[in-house]
Design an enzyme around this catalytic site. Structure first.
Site, PDB file in Angstrom:
ATOM      1  N   ALA A 118       0.791  -1.230   0.000  1.00  0.00           N
ATOM      2  CA  ALA A 118       0.000   0.000   0.000  1.00  0.00           C
ATOM      3  C   ALA A 118       0.824   1.280   0.000  1.00  0.00           C
ATOM      4  CB  ALA A 118      -0.916  -0.008   1.228  1.00  0.00           C
ATOM      5  N   ASN A 187       0.858  -3.497   7.597  1.00  0.00           N
ATOM      6  CA  ASN A 187       1.888  -3.987   6.681  1.00  0.00           C
ATOM      7  C   ASN A 187       2.697  -2.824   6.116  1.00  0.00           C
ATOM      8  OD1 ASN A 187       1.595  -7.029   6.319  1.00  0.00           O
ATOM      9  ND2 ASN A 187      -0.509  -6.304   6.266  1.00  0.00           N
ATOM     10  N   HIS A 217      -1.029   7.185   5.141  1.00  0.00           N
ATOM     11  CA  HIS A 217       0.256   6.820   5.744  1.00  0.00           C
ATOM     12  C   HIS A 217       1.186   7.995   5.484  1.00  0.00           C
ATOM     13  CE1 HIS A 217      -1.057   2.626   5.926  1.00  0.00           C
ATOM     14  NE2 HIS A 217      -1.393   2.727   4.655  1.00  0.00           N
TER      15      HIS A 217
HETATM   16  N1  LIG Z   1       1.485  -5.356   2.091  1.00  0.00           N
HETATM   17  C1  LIG Z   1       0.413  -4.583   2.251  1.00  0.00           C
HETATM   18  O1  LIG Z   1       0.452  -3.362   2.061  1.00  0.00           O
HETATM   19  C2  LIG Z   1      -0.888  -5.209   2.662  1.00  0.00           C
HETATM   20  C3  LIG Z   1      -2.054  -4.447   2.664  1.00  0.00           C
HETATM   21  C4  LIG Z   1      -3.244  -5.062   3.029  1.00  0.00           C
HETATM   22  C5  LIG Z   1      -3.267  -6.391   3.421  1.00  0.00           C
HETATM   23  N2  LIG Z   1      -2.104  -7.088   3.441  1.00  0.00           N
HETATM   24  C6  LIG Z   1      -2.098  -8.521   3.873  1.00  0.00           C
HETATM   25  O2  LIG Z   1      -2.871  -9.264   2.974  1.00  0.00           O
HETATM   26  C7  LIG Z   1      -3.721 -10.148   3.699  1.00  0.00           C
HETATM   27  C8  LIG Z   1      -4.972 -10.434   2.868  1.00  0.00           C
HETATM   28  O3  LIG Z   1      -5.705  -9.223   2.694  1.00  0.00           O
HETATM   29  P1  LIG Z   1      -7.176  -9.250   2.092  1.00  0.00           P
HETATM   30  O4  LIG Z   1      -7.669  -7.853   2.155  1.00  0.00           O
HETATM   31  O5  LIG Z   1      -7.213  -9.983   0.805  1.00  0.00           O
HETATM   32  O6  LIG Z   1      -7.920 -10.125   3.216  1.00  0.00           O
HETATM   33  P2  LIG Z   1      -9.314 -10.882   3.094  1.00  0.00           P
HETATM   34  O7  LIG Z   1      -9.727 -11.155   4.502  1.00  0.00           O
HETATM   35  O8  LIG Z   1     -10.223 -10.179   2.177  1.00  0.00           O
HETATM   36  O9  LIG Z   1      -8.914 -12.278   2.395  1.00  0.00           O
HETATM   37  C9  LIG Z   1      -8.056 -13.222   2.971  1.00  0.00           C
HETATM   38  C10 LIG Z   1      -8.562 -14.593   2.534  1.00  0.00           C
HETATM   39  O10 LIG Z   1      -7.571 -15.568   2.842  1.00  0.00           O
HETATM   40  C11 LIG Z   1      -8.223 -16.724   3.372  1.00  0.00           C
HETATM   41  N3  LIG Z   1      -7.259 -17.476   4.170  1.00  0.00           N
HETATM   42  C12 LIG Z   1      -6.776 -17.200   5.383  1.00  0.00           C
HETATM   43  N4  LIG Z   1      -5.860 -18.124   5.745  1.00  0.00           N
HETATM   44  C13 LIG Z   1      -5.771 -18.994   4.725  1.00  0.00           C
HETATM   45  C14 LIG Z   1      -4.987 -20.158   4.490  1.00  0.00           C
HETATM   46  N5  LIG Z   1      -4.130 -20.610   5.397  1.00  0.00           N
HETATM   47  N6  LIG Z   1      -5.132 -20.799   3.319  1.00  0.00           N
HETATM   48  C15 LIG Z   1      -5.997 -20.331   2.380  1.00  0.00           C
HETATM   49  N7  LIG Z   1      -6.773 -19.238   2.543  1.00  0.00           N
HETATM   50  C16 LIG Z   1      -6.652 -18.579   3.695  1.00  0.00           C
HETATM   51  C17 LIG Z   1      -9.400 -16.160   4.163  1.00  0.00           C
HETATM   52  O11 LIG Z   1     -10.396 -17.130   4.339  1.00  0.00           O
HETATM   53  C18 LIG Z   1      -9.847 -15.026   3.253  1.00  0.00           C
HETATM   54  O12 LIG Z   1     -10.762 -15.456   2.287  1.00  0.00           O
HETATM   55  C19 LIG Z   1      -3.998  -9.404   5.021  1.00  0.00           C
HETATM   56  O13 LIG Z   1      -4.291 -10.320   6.060  1.00  0.00           O
HETATM   57  C20 LIG Z   1      -2.706  -8.679   5.267  1.00  0.00           C
HETATM   58  O14 LIG Z   1      -1.824  -9.470   6.067  1.00  0.00           O
HETATM   59  C21 LIG Z   1      -0.949  -6.547   3.063  1.00  0.00           C
END
Ligand SMILES: NC(=O)c1ccc[n+]([C@@H]2O[C@H](COP(=O)([O-])OP(=O)(O)OC[C@H]3O[C@@H](n4cnc5c(N)ncnc54)[C@H](O)[C@@H]3O)[C@@H](O)[C@H]2O)c1
Length: 266
Positions: A118, A187, A217
């Site tokens: 992000a 993150n 941010h």
């Molecule tokens: N780097 C960044 O800037 C940034 C920004 C936002 C989110 N993120 C990370 O990305 C992750 C996902 O974000 P999102 O918005 O898509 O979340 P989300 O909740 O919309 O989707 C996550 C999905 O992963 C599934 N899941 C969880 N554990 C699992 C596993 N072990 N195996 C398979 N599926 C699994 C969940 O059921 C859910 O459907 C967040 O938890 C966060 O850690 C990173």
């Protein structure tokens, strides 16, 4: 040098980030990549590829994209890398755990890649850290109150956050702690800590603001190299307000850079 063959990609997690990444890879919007399957906790419907297990993914993929959360990285990171499969991580805050970070950086032969997600300015921050280091690095993250409530918070703080009528400072501390206390929301702080290679000296401030239509941010760094200030104001994802809408596109950009399908800005 052109990529020799198609990179077979699998996605772990089919939520706000994973669904968009899967759709674009399947539609051929990442030259040189094909979508082989999706690892999901829930049954998939209308997905652009079939549901596969991790074991199947290790057989049929060259690269897995983690879009599932910190726990998934803890559970599967080393297995993926040890199987010789590359891993592109979105839940980079998990690396605030030194043990996990050491384990994943030592694992292989698969390669570990982290998306910038992000935020931006990480290239310059990283260049400056190589040159001289910084006297001070801070990141102030402001989000809608609901997306900042955490299970470890006491009831009084949750109540204060939920009833805030204006900006409310919720937390201040080092990135090493912040990224683990707000696993789905900080993150960006982890990205800054990784860019300057210092989890302890980066100070994170978290602010809840009921008027924050955009997630912001503000990254500030100063030292012998100069003074930097980056202000990022992202529209939250419609599917998940904790996640900024741009993140899947950052992941796609990372994927493209890894595959090396196009030259250009690194
Ligand atoms: N780097 C960044 O800037 C940034 C920004 C936002 C989110 N993120 C990370 O990305 C992750 C996902 O974000 P999102 O918005 O898509 O979340 P989300 O909740 O919309 O989707 C996550 C999905 O992963 C599934 N899941 C969880 N554990 C699992 C596993 N072990 N195996 C398979 N599926 C699994 C969940 O059921 C859910 O459907 C967040 O938890 C966060 O850690 C990173």
């Amino acid at each position: 040098m052109k990529p020799a063959q198609t990179c077979r990609v699998g996605i772990i997690g089919y939520g706000a980030i994973g669904a968009r990444v899967a759709a674009d890879v399947a539609a051929g919007r990442v030259p040189g990549a094909s979508l082989e399957g999706i690892i999901s906790r829930r049954p998939l419907s209308g997905a652009p590829a079939g549901q596969i297990t991790l074991e199947q993914a290790l057989e049929c993929c060259d690269l897995l994209v983690e879009c599932a959360g910190q726990e998934a990285l803890v559970d599967h990171g080393e297995v993926v890398l040890s199987a010789g499969v590359d891993l592109l991580v979105t839940s980079i805050g998990a690396l605030a755990d030194r043990g996990l970070s050491k384990q994943l950086h030592a694992a292989g032969p698969g390669r570990l890649f982290l998306t910038s997600g992000a935020v931006g300015g990480l290239d310059l921050l990283s260049s400056g850290a190589r040159m001289e280091g910084y006297d001070r690095v801070t990141i102030t993250t402001t989000k809608l109150p609901g997306s900042l409530v955490q299970p470890w918070m006491e009831d009084a703080l949750v109540e204060q956050i939920q009833s805030a009528r204006g900006p409310l400072d919720v937390y201040q501390g080092p990135a090493a702690e912040a990224a683990l206390l707000f696993p789905k929301s900080l993150n960006a702080a982890a990205a800054v800590a990784i860019a300057v290679n210092d989890w302890d000296s980066v100070t994170v401030r978290v602010r809840a603001d009921p008027g924050a239509e955009l997630t912001s941010h503000v990254i500030e760094a100063s030292g012998n190299v100069g003074e930097y200030r980056f202000e990022i104001r992202n529209k939250p994802s419609e599917e998940n307000p904790r996640t900024s809408g741009v993140v899947p596109f950052a992941v796609l950009r990372s994927l493209e850079a890894i595959i090396g399908a196009r030259g250009g800005l690194m």
